[in-house]
Enzyme design. Structure first.
Site, PDB file in Angstrom:
ATOM      1  CE  LYS A 123      35.024   2.521  39.363  1.00 59.11           C
ATOM      2  NZ  LYS A 123      35.566   3.825  39.777  1.00 59.11           N
ATOM      3  CE  LYS A 207      27.848   4.076  45.798  1.00 64.51           C
ATOM      4  NZ  LYS A 207      29.304   4.242  46.065  1.00 64.51           N
ATOM      5  CE  LYS A 210      29.570  10.408  38.841  1.00 67.67           C
ATOM      6  NZ  LYS A 210      30.098  11.605  39.489  1.00 67.67           N
TER       7      LYS A 210
END
Length: 345
Positions: A123, A207, A210
């Site tokens: 991230k 994956k 959103k």
């Protein structure tokens, strides 16, 4: 670090999970989480399902949208079939004991453990120094989320198993350091059936998310029937046909993903799906998958829209769930403070 020779926890079975309040939910959330929450609820075990708004702010969230996103997650829980009479549904931030226990666990966890957490590396990317401290330490808050309710089992995807192992390590170290055998349980993962990890419709190696800039990569829970059908029709496959039962799919990630979605929606195994469509082209398979997805999601979409038009109803559920959660959390933190040696007046 978890020590299998430690005394076994003897408290009640409890199951806990949550979803971040950071954007619209999609098919992956439904199959990987919401549908499973409902199945667990219907088994009759105590279930705590929260909206992870504290986790959400580890990256910037528009304050004007965060409350709305919290309500939207709660609406998805309710629309999917969670019953507030059977499951405590609440925002993480409404239970201050999450933060209290997280600080104590920050002083139990070791830097080396957090340095090994792969999700922070993914991230933060090349800009580690610009990331929030919260993004680095959120696995410790996640451990507090779980152990605050002395949860014995946590529904997780494969990508979350590392975090659950950290939770077990923190629990074991706390129990050992403070001579409190089996005070906190060592929670076990619940990984159930196909569809646990749903991948992007555009890239079978990524994956479903959103945060993906391409809306075509996911089926949102708010998509109408035409949007769902169109996204599945345009989903990436290959030039082959549906494999025979048992055929290796290691080099066909997009096909493997669509089969897994169909299996999860229809409550079948992947082998049953391939047996039904063996040898057929994806022109025959995709319309059936679209039909199945619309049938599953249309009632959820309709109920979510109804609930979002009545935020007072959602707020009543969240308020009641928060009170129920605090009733469990407060004595756990009070006893933890006593064990640590904090002053009590």
């Amino acid at each position: 670090m978890s020590d299998a020779t430690s005394p076994a926890y003897t408290g009640p079975r409890r199951i806990l999970s949550g979803i971040q309040a950071s954007g619209a939910l999609h098919l992956g959330n439904y199959l990987g989480a919401l549908k499973r929450f409902v199945a667990l609820q219907d088994q009759g075990d105590p279930l705590f399902v929260f909206v992870a708004d504290m986790h959400a702010i580890t990256v910037w969230q528009d304050p004007a949208l965060l409350t709305q996103q919290t309500r939207e997650i709660a609406a998805a829980y309710l629309a999917s079939g969670l019953d507030p009479a059977k499951a405590a549904i609440f925002p993480q931030s409404a239970v201050p004991q999450h933060a209290e226990l997280a600080w104590i666990f920050n002083c139990v966890a070791r830097l080396g453990w957090l340095d090994r957490m792969t999700q922070f590396k993914e991230k933060s990317g090349k800009h580690k120094e610009r990331s929030s401290v919260g993004l680095y330490t959120y696995p410790v808050l996640q451990a507090a989320d779980i152990l605050l309710y002395k949860a014995t089992e946590v529904p997780v995807g494969e990508d979350q198993k590392q975090h659950l192992e950290l939770t077990r390590d923190i629990a074991a170290k706390f129990n050992n350091d403070f001579s409190a055998p089996a005070f906190f349980p060592l929670p076990e993962p619940l990984i159930q059936g196909p569809g646990t990890r749903v991948m992007s419709l555009r890239d079978g190696a990524a994956k479903m998310s959103k945060s993906d800039p391409s809306d075509a990569s996911r089926i949102n829970l708010t998509d109408d029937a035409d949007a769902i059908a169109n996204k599945i029709k345009k989903s990436k496959t290959d030039m082959g046909v549906m494999p025979e039962v048992g055929e290796a799919l290691d080099d066909r990630p997009e096909v493997r993903n669509l089969i897994a979605i169909y299996a999860a929606l229809s409550d079948q195994t992947r082998d049953q799906v391939t047996a039904d469509f063996a040898g057929q082209g994806f022109g025959a398979f995709k319309p059936k998958l679209a039909e199945l997805a619309v049938e599953a999601l249309a009632p959820i979409t309709a109920e979510m829209r109804r609930l979002m038009a009545d935020p007072a109803e959602i707020d009543r559920v969240l308020a009641a769930g928060s009170e129920q959660a605090r009733d469990i959390a407060a004595p756990v933190v009070a006893e933890t403070k006593r064990i640590v040696g904090f002053w009590r007046g």
